[in-house]
Design an enzyme around this catalytic site. Structure first.
Site, PDB file in Angstrom:
ATOM      1  N   GLU A  48       0.831  -1.220   0.000  1.00 31.36           N
ATOM      2  CA  GLU A  48       0.000   0.000   0.000  1.00 31.36           C
ATOM      3  C   GLU A  48       0.863   1.266   0.000  1.00 31.36           C
ATOM      4  O   GLU A  48       0.828   2.058   0.941  1.00 31.36           O
ATOM      5  CB  GLU A  48      -0.942  -0.004   1.204  1.00 31.36           C
ATOM      6  CG  GLU A  48      -1.914  -1.163   1.163  1.00 31.36           C
ATOM      7  CD  GLU A  48      -3.045  -1.072   2.181  1.00 31.36           C
ATOM      8  OE1 GLU A  48      -4.117  -1.596   1.911  1.00 31.36           O
ATOM      9  OE2 GLU A  48      -2.837  -0.484   3.251  1.00 31.36           O
ATOM     10  N   GLU A  97      -5.396  -8.312  -1.161  1.00 32.04           N
ATOM     11  CA  GLU A  97      -6.112  -8.150   0.111  1.00 32.04           C
ATOM     12  C   GLU A  97      -7.575  -7.872  -0.189  1.00 32.04           C
ATOM     13  O   GLU A  97      -7.890  -7.000  -0.994  1.00 32.04           O
ATOM     14  CB  GLU A  97      -5.576  -6.971   0.931  1.00 32.04           C
ATOM     15  CG  GLU A  97      -4.249  -7.207   1.566  1.00 32.04           C
ATOM     16  CD  GLU A  97      -3.826  -6.060   2.489  1.00 32.04           C
ATOM     17  OE1 GLU A  97      -4.693  -5.407   3.084  1.00 32.04           O
ATOM     18  OE2 GLU A  97      -2.606  -5.840   2.593  1.00 32.04           O
TER      19      GLU A  97
END
Ligand code: BGP
Length: 479
Positions: free
Chosen positions: A184, A377
């Site tokens: 991320e 995810e």
């Protein structure tokens, strides 16, 4: 119910994901140095304040630190991998803890005991035919690098990171094929301590420091991509975005513009990593926010020549933006809040649930870059109840994944190339945002509570059997 056509390719990588800092525990074992998460309490004892002012946090004693033992994956990984193999995992995403390999981040010699741990872990995966998918940096810049350099604010971090990447690439070059350079990467703008090992408390122009640090990470990522491809040309190296398309609150053009701007904040990173250059819109943004990037000779060439092989991302929900100056009706999301979308339900933690948004997001990213995607995810954080007979009937989790798998299948049918799907927290672990154990994502239950009590015993939830069936049928049987 109408039969859905199955678009999943035969070699689709089904699996699950965890991160070292949220599951390993053993926080000082075998020579490991401290990681950012190791000084943070849980949300009920000021985790967010601590996250935003890490230097102050260093001098505090919170009594209990969820990461120190976590779910003790460090000692129990064999049992856990066996359970994942039983579910039929084709891949398992985890991260390497940088401070296990280089306890201070800038050490000259790597820590052999740390390297050995991941050797054993990857061997265990391969024993079952599970392909490891490895994040090199998942919220895990060694704490010592914050104290000494203020983390990624300092350009020297590029070399420390590339050196670390070289060590792990060489060590695991015959065991790991899929790599992610930074988890991320856009989170550096929102949680700079996790994302960049930085304390920005006393920094006046925070945007300047954040984007300079981002530049350092982007250069480090490109250099690591280059190096990885040299070490093993078969490596597949990807970037990783906290994704989730932003919808306009209404058809008011101001809202549409606000949504586009919000999405660009994240795509900014992937534009560089996938296309190889800073997007044109960034110039105006930098100018208007007094950001002056220090770019050194060779940086732009490195970015240009070393784009990623694939684009991975996390998806929990879509987001909603408004062009109105003040719009109070907000709800929580992955790290940053968003406007409430009246068409969506939300989890107990306020994260909205939008399966079709996954199809939108996949199509949008693929349209933009035309590179293979990897959903690394996706999941539902929820409180589970253990019944008297020990069973855990997590139908809500099954529903969440079923609906997302259905939309992922549709997106693949739309023409999106997708390498795989790893559900977040396939085994219960400590929440990154809240530090709670109660916010469970797993198909495997772990007996441990928010205060660190419990036997750590593992057991299968109802969703365990469901996911096993999904994988066995390659996404055909999702009911
Ligand atoms: C992402 C992180 C993960 C994970 C997940 C769920 O931002 O990459 O580390 O934790 O979000 O978030 P949380 O743990 O806060 O529920």
């Amino acid at each position: 119910m109408t039969e859905q056509k199955n678009y999943f390719p035969e070699n689709f990588l089904w699996g699950g994901a965890v991160a070292a800092n949220q599951c390993e525990g053993a926080y000082l074992e075998d020579g490991k140095g401290l990681s950012p998460v190791d000084i943070l309490p849980d949300v009920h004892h000021g985790r967010w304040d601590a996250l935003m002012k890490p230097k102050e946090t260093l001098n505090q004693d919170y009594g209990f630190y969820p990461s120190h033992e976590s779910i003790d994956f460090y000692h129990r990984y064999k049992e856990d991998i066996a359970l994942m193999a039983e579910m039929g995992f084709k891949t398992f995403r985890t991260s390497i803890c940088w401070a296990r390999i280089f306890p201070n981040g800038d050490d000259k010699v790597p820590n052999e005991a740390g390297l050995k741990f991941y050797d054993d872990l990857f061997d265990e995966c391969l024993k079952y035919g599970i392909e490891p998918l490895v994040t090199i940096q998942h919220f895990d810049t060694p704490l010592a690098l914050m104290e000494k350099y203020n983390g990624w604010a300092d350009r020297r971090l590029i070399d420390f990171y590339v050196n670390y990447a070289e060590v792990v690439y060489k060590r695991y070059k015959n065991k790991v094929k899929y790599w992610l350079t930074f988890n991320e990467i856009n989170m550096i703008l929102h949680i700079p301590f996790f994302g960049g090992g930085m304390d920005l408390t006393n920094v006046e122009n925070k945007q300047q420091v954040k984007y300079q640090a981002a530049h350092h990470q982007l250069v480090a990522s490109a250099k690591a991509t280059k190096l990885g491809h040299e070490i093993n040309p078969d490596f597949k190296i990807g970037c990783m975005l906290a994704a989730g398309s932003t919808y306009p609150n209404t058809c008011d053009p101001k809202d549409v513009w606000a949504a586009l701007q919000a999405d660009r904040e994240g795509y900014f990173f992937i534009d560089v990593q996938a296309r190889g250059y800073y997007p044109s819109y960034s110039k105006r943004f930098f100018r208007e926010n007094q950001v002056e990037l220090q770019i050194e000779a060779g940086d732009l060439e490195v970015l240009k020549e070393n784009t990623v092989d694939f684009i991975s991302f996390s998806y929990y929900s879509s987001r909603l933006a408004s062009g109105q100056p003040k719009n109070e009706d907000q709800t929580a999301g992955n790290v940053f809040a968003t406007l409430k979308n009246p068409y969506l339900d939300a989890s107990e933690w306020g994260w909205q649930i939008d399966p079709l948004g996954l199809r939108v997001t996949m199509n949008t990213i693929y349209d933009r870059y035309q590179k293979p995607l990897f959903i690394v995810e996706n999941g539902l954080g929820a409180k589970d109840v253990v019944e008297a007979d020990g069973s855990i009937n997590d139908d809500y989790r099954i529903a969440y994944h079923r609906d997302h798998v259905r939309e992922m299948n549709e997106a693949i049918g739309d023409g999106v190339e997708c390498l795989g799907y790893t559900t977040w927290g396939c085994i219960d672990l400590v929440s990154a945002g809240s530090g709670e154990m109660d916010k469970r994502y797993g198909f495997i239950y772990v007996d441990r509570d928010n205060e660190g009590k419990g036997t750590l015993q593992r057991s299968k939830k109802k969703s365990f059997d469901w996911y096993q069936k999904v994988i066995a049928s390659n996404g055909q049987d999702i009911n």
